[in-house]
Scaffold this active site. Structure first.
Site, PDB file in Angstrom:
ATOM      1  CG  ASN A 141      -5.475  -2.324  -4.236  1.00  0.00           C
ATOM      2  OD1 ASN A 141      -5.341  -3.077  -5.196  1.00  0.00           O
ATOM      3  ND2 ASN A 141      -5.223  -2.707  -2.990  1.00  0.00           N
ATOM      4  CD  GLU A 177      -3.090  -1.101   2.096  1.00  0.00           C
ATOM      5  OE1 GLU A 177      -2.887  -0.474   3.169  1.00  0.00           O
ATOM      6  OE2 GLU A 177      -4.132  -1.746   1.878  1.00  0.00           O
ATOM      7  CE1 TYR A 231     -11.820  -6.800  -0.789  1.00  0.00           C
ATOM      8  CE2 TYR A 231     -11.224  -4.529  -1.227  1.00  0.00           C
ATOM      9  CZ  TYR A 231     -10.992  -5.724  -0.571  1.00  0.00           C
ATOM     10  OH  TYR A 231      -9.941  -5.837   0.288  1.00  0.00           O
ATOM     11  N   GLY A 239      -8.660 -15.131  -0.330  1.00  0.00           N
ATOM     12  CA  GLY A 239      -9.292 -13.852  -0.039  1.00  0.00           C
ATOM     13  C   GLY A 239     -10.801 -13.970  -0.008  1.00  0.00           C
ATOM     14  CB  VAL A 283      -4.064 -13.480   0.019  1.00  0.00           C
ATOM     15  CG1 VAL A 283      -3.539 -14.819  -0.472  1.00  0.00           C
ATOM     16  CG2 VAL A 283      -5.448 -13.652   0.644  1.00  0.00           C
ATOM     17  N   GLY A 288      -4.991 -15.888  -5.898  1.00  0.00           N
ATOM     18  CA  GLY A 288      -5.650 -16.652  -6.948  1.00  0.00           C
ATOM     19  C   GLY A 288      -6.099 -18.025  -6.482  1.00  0.00           C
TER      20      GLY A 288
END
Length: 181
Positions: A128, A24, A135, A101, A91, A97
């Protein structure tokens, strides 16, 4: 596999928090110590909770943590119910993948439904794109009219200095903020 965190997971959680902060673009902001995490998660009055995603180890090896979700209860005055606020979801790159998550989010959603919580919320950095897409794929809606505000550092101390009245003691604050499991 998704499970509740245990005290022995604190070093792995701490490492993943630092990895998340680097991703981040704010590694200098990750100042929490293992001791602080241990107290917050497993002390006398836990303030936060964590789930661990893990993968089976090879040939007799123990399972390995590959992700975590750190969350706490919030409260909606509009619905009159608690909710879950997801502080961090992470993760490790090598395990992305693999469904970890989504499994972490699904477990938190299950906790919400099981406990009668009305909302499951979190924040995501506006740059992001992989997370925003992820999401959206699970049905999370952006809260476009809401903007997060934060007080920290000197502005927080300056506002605190303006507080009047009787100061809360540590004991009265702990009683007022203790959360049952």
């Amino acid at each position: 596999m998704i499970r509740s965190a245990k005290p022995s997971d604190v070093p792995a959680i701490h490492t993943m928090i630092r990895e998340l902060a680097a991703y981040e673009r704010a590694p200098q902001e990750a100042k929490a110590t293992e001791e602080q995490l241990r107290e917050a998660l497993f002390g006398a009055h836990p303030a936060v909770f964590a789930l661990i995603a893990e993968e089976a180890g090879g040939a007799g090896e123990p399972a390995v943590p590959v992700g975590f979700a750190l969350w706490f209860r919030n409260f909606s005055t509009w619905t009159g119910t608690h909710g879950v606020y997801l502080e961090d979801l992470y993760v490790t790159p090598r395990a992305r993948g693999g469904g970890h998550g989504k499994a972490l989010l699904a477990e938190l959603a299950r906790i919400c439904v099981e406990r009668g919580y009305a909302r499951f919320e979190w924040s995501v950095l506006d740059w992001n794109e992989p997370a925003i897409g992820f999401y959206a794929a699970v049905g999370a809606e952006p809260m476009d009219e809401w903007t997060v505000r934060r007080l920290s550092g000197e502005p927080l101390r300056a506002l605190a200095a303006q507080a009047g009245g009787t100061a809360l003691t540590s004991d009265s604050l702990n009683e007022a903020t203790s959360l049952p499991n």
